[in-house]
Design a protein around this motif. Structure first.
Motif, mmCIF file in Angstrom:
data_model
loop_
_atom_site.group_PDB
_atom_site.id
_atom_site.type_symbol
_atom_site.label_atom_id
_atom_site.label_comp_id
_atom_site.label_asym_id
_atom_site.label_seq_id
_atom_site.Cartn_x
_atom_site.Cartn_y
_atom_site.Cartn_z
ATOM 1 N N ARG A 252 -54.265 7.925 15.224
ATOM 2 C CA ARG A 252 -53.103 8.572 15.820
ATOM 3 C C ARG A 252 -53.199 8.509 17.341
ATOM 4 N NH1 ARG A 252 -49.732 11.535 12.933
ATOM 5 N NH2 ARG A 252 -49.361 13.089 14.541
ATOM 6 N N THR A 253 -52.056 8.310 17.966
ATOM 7 C CA THR A 253 -51.987 8.192 19.419
ATOM 8 C C THR A 253 -50.977 9.196 19.948
ATOM 9 O OG1 THR A 253 -50.216 6.544 19.327
ATOM 10 C CG2 THR A 253 -52.494 5.730 19.255
ATOM 11 N N ILE A 254 -50.900 9.296 21.274
ATOM 12 C CA ILE A 254 -49.896 10.171 21.878
ATOM 13 C C ILE A 254 -48.505 9.732 21.442
ATOM 14 C CG2 ILE A 254 -48.847 10.884 24.068
ATOM 15 C CD1 ILE A 254 -51.592 10.678 25.342
ATOM 16 N N GLY A 255 -48.297 8.414 21.379
ATOM 17 C CA GLY A 255 -46.995 7.890 20.976
ATOM 18 C C GLY A 255 -46.630 8.293 19.567
ATOM 19 N N SER A 256 -47.567 8.174 18.625
ATOM 20 C CA SER A 256 -47.278 8.501 17.229
ATOM 21 C C SER A 256 -47.099 10.002 17.031
ATOM 22 C CB SER A 256 -48.396 7.986 16.321
ATOM 23 O OG SER A 256 -49.624 8.627 16.606
ATOM 24 N N GLN A 257 -47.845 10.812 17.774
ATOM 25 C CA GLN A 257 -47.785 12.262 17.629
ATOM 26 C C GLN A 257 -46.519 12.866 18.231
ATOM 27 O OE1 GLN A 257 -51.518 13.251 19.544
ATOM 28 N NE2 GLN A 257 -52.578 13.463 17.584
ATOM 29 N N THR A 258 -45.908 12.154 19.176
ATOM 30 C CA THR A 258 -44.756 12.736 19.894
ATOM 31 C C THR A 258 -43.444 12.003 19.632
ATOM 32 O OG1 THR A 258 -45.238 11.358 21.840
ATOM 33 C CG2 THR A 258 -46.255 13.550 21.761
ATOM 34 N N MET A 259 -43.410 11.095 18.653
ATOM 35 C CA MET A 259 -42.222 10.279 18.417
ATOM 36 C C MET A 259 -40.918 11.080 18.313
ATOM 37 S SD MET A 259 -42.725 7.039 18.598
ATOM 38 C CE MET A 259 -41.539 6.135 17.614
ATOM 39 N N PRO A 260 -40.859 12.150 17.502
ATOM 40 C CA PRO A 260 -39.592 12.888 17.398
ATOM 41 C C PRO A 260 -39.166 13.509 18.730
ATOM 42 C CG PRO A 260 -41.108 13.487 15.635
ATOM 43 C CD PRO A 260 -41.899 12.716 16.641
ATOM 44 N N TYR A 261 -40.138 14.014 19.469
ATOM 45 C CA TYR A 261 -39.836 14.714 20.721
ATOM 46 C C TYR A 261 -39.432 13.741 21.837
ATOM 47 C CZ TYR A 261 -42.656 17.800 17.854
ATOM 48 O OH TYR A 261 -43.153 18.506 16.789
ATOM 49 N N THR A 262 -40.155 12.620 21.936
ATOM 50 C CA THR A 262 -39.771 11.624 22.935
ATOM 51 C C THR A 262 -38.424 11.009 22.570
ATOM 52 O OG1 THR A 262 -41.098 9.952 21.751
ATOM 53 C CG2 THR A 262 -42.117 11.051 23.651
ATOM 54 N N GLY A 263 -38.157 10.895 21.270
ATOM 55 C CA GLY A 263 -36.863 10.370 20.828
ATOM 56 C C GLY A 263 -35.712 11.269 21.258
ATOM 57 N N ILE A 264 -35.892 12.571 21.098
ATOM 58 C CA ILE A 264 -34.854 13.536 21.499
ATOM 59 C C ILE A 264 -34.660 13.515 23.018
ATOM 60 C CG2 ILE A 264 -34.281 15.997 21.636
ATOM 61 C CD1 ILE A 264 -35.689 16.316 18.916
ATOM 62 N N LEU A 265 -35.766 13.459 23.752
ATOM 63 C CA LEU A 265 -35.674 13.389 25.218
ATOM 64 C C LEU A 265 -34.963 12.115 25.666
ATOM 65 C CD1 LEU A 265 -39.227 14.667 26.269
ATOM 66 C CD2 LEU A 265 -37.041 15.853 26.548
ATOM 67 N N MET A 266 -35.231 11.009 24.978
ATOM 68 C CA MET A 266 -34.562 9.752 25.298
ATOM 69 C C MET A 266 -33.066 9.851 25.047
ATOM 70 S SD MET A 266 -37.298 6.995 23.784
ATOM 71 C CE MET A 266 -36.058 5.698 23.717
ATOM 72 N N LEU A 267 -32.685 10.491 23.946
ATOM 73 C CA LEU A 267 -31.260 10.655 23.632
ATOM 74 C C LEU A 267 -30.557 11.453 24.727
ATOM 75 C CD1 LEU A 267 -28.851 10.384 21.701
ATOM 76 C CD2 LEU A 267 -29.665 12.451 20.533
ATOM 77 N N LEU A 268 -31.183 12.539 25.169
ATOM 78 C CA LEU A 268 -30.594 13.363 26.228
ATOM 79 C C LEU A 268 -30.468 12.566 27.534
ATOM 80 C CD1 LEU A 268 -32.486 16.738 25.617
ATOM 81 C CD2 LEU A 268 -30.125 16.173 25.011
ATOM 82 N N PHE A 269 -31.495 11.763 27.820
ATOM 83 C CA PHE A 269 -31.457 10.962 29.044
ATOM 84 C C PHE A 269 -30.376 9.889 28.968
ATOM 85 C CE2 PHE A 269 -32.668 7.072 31.285
ATOM 86 C CZ PHE A 269 -32.621 7.539 32.589
ATOM 87 N N ILE A 270 -30.225 9.262 27.811
ATOM 88 C CA ILE A 270 -29.204 8.221 27.650
ATOM 89 C C ILE A 270 -27.814 8.798 27.915
ATOM 90 C CG2 ILE A 270 -28.044 6.760 25.947
ATOM 91 C CD1 ILE A 270 -30.831 6.281 24.705
ATOM 92 N N ILE A 271 -27.563 10.004 27.401
ATOM 93 C CA ILE A 271 -26.277 10.666 27.651
ATOM 94 C C ILE A 271 -26.104 10.915 29.148
ATOM 95 C CG2 ILE A 271 -24.932 12.767 27.269
ATOM 96 C CD1 ILE A 271 -26.291 12.945 24.506
ATOM 97 N N PHE A 272 -27.154 11.428 29.778
ATOM 98 C CA PHE A 272 -27.148 11.680 31.221
ATOM 99 C C PHE A 272 -26.918 10.388 32.001
ATOM 100 C CE2 PHE A 272 -29.715 11.915 35.175
ATOM 101 C CZ PHE A 272 -29.030 12.933 35.827
ATOM 102 N N HIS A 273 -27.589 9.324 31.573
ATOM 103 C CA HIS A 273 -27.492 8.019 32.232
ATOM 104 C C HIS A 273 -26.071 7.445 32.115
ATOM 105 C CE1 HIS A 273 -28.928 4.125 33.677
ATOM 106 N NE2 HIS A 273 -28.286 3.555 32.670
ATOM 107 N N LEU A 274 -25.487 7.532 30.932
ATOM 108 C CA LEU A 274 -24.141 7.007 30.720
ATOM 109 C C LEU A 274 -23.110 7.771 31.546
ATOM 110 C CD1 LEU A 274 -24.160 6.408 26.847
ATOM 111 C CD2 LEU A 274 -24.204 4.673 28.652
#
Length: 213
Positions: free
Chosen positions: A102-124
């Motif tokens: 397990r890595t930081i990436g695998s342990q945080t996938m749902p949370y980084t995914g949600i943060l990415m979604l929020l950023f994409i909305i902000f970016h658009l």
């Protein structure tokens, strides 16, 4: 369409859709980064790149609809899988070790995914859904990155993207059946290399533009 419903109804099917849409976004990130790097050629080169995209007309609209569909599937299925895993084991283990690969990436996938979604909305909202009359895309980008808060936000978001991609890259190939002792180490290295490329490639742009501004 019935086979799609049946496939999504299975755990393996959901993971397949996650893998395919994830690889689609990896392809998009590659193309988007290549285009954004034209900013180092100056405002004329960057504006020319943007005008070329807009000249594609219906094709760009079709691509945007495709990306939207991918996003709905990827986010929707990802959140559902996260909910399933959470309800299956609502109480966390007393000892939380990062063993078993397990890595930081695998342990945080749902949370980084949600943060990415929020950023994409902000970016658009800041770059796509803005009034582009009497201005150029370079001026819009330059004005946005003249704000230090936006630069910090953008760089932090690219770190999140890099962490997410570092796991998502090889995980997608593993789901599609590339889990072979001979090839998986190569895919792991490629995933890390790509995540660094994306993080640094996108992350340095706002810093560069802010210096010019």
């Amino acid at each position: 369409m019935n086979w799609i419903a049946k496939t999504v109804g299975t755990s393996i099917g959901k993971k397949l859709f996650m893998a395919l849409t994830g690889l689609g976004f990896i392809g998009f990130l590659s193309g988007h980064l290549a285009g954004n790097l034209t900013i180092y050629g100056g405002k004329d080169a960057f504006n020319s790149y943007a005008e070329h995209l807009h000249s594609l007309g219906p094709l760009i609209t079709l691509m945007e609809l495709g990306l939207l569909t991918f996003a709905v599937v990827h986010v929707g299925v990802g959140l559902y899988l996260f909910y399933q895993n959470y309800t299956a084991r609502p109480v966390r283990y007393a000892v939380n070790k990062s063993g078993g690969g397990r890595t930081i990436g695998s342990q945080t996938m749902p949370y980084t995914g949600i943060l990415m979604l929020l950023f994409i909305i902000f970016h658009l909202l800041n770059f796509h859904f803005v009034d582009k009359t009497h201005t150029t895309i370079f001026e819009i980008v330059s004005n946005a990155f003249s704000n230090p808060l936006y630069v910090i936000t953008y760089v932090a978001a690219m770190i999140v993207v890099a962490v997410h991609v570092s796991h998502g890259f090889w995980s997608a190939f593993q789901t599609l059946g590339a889990n072979h002792p001979k090839y998986m180490p190569i895919i792991h290295v490629a995933g890390i290399a790509f995540s660094i490329l994306v993080g640094v490639g996108f992350g340095f742009i706002p810093i560069y533009v802010s210096i010019l501004a």
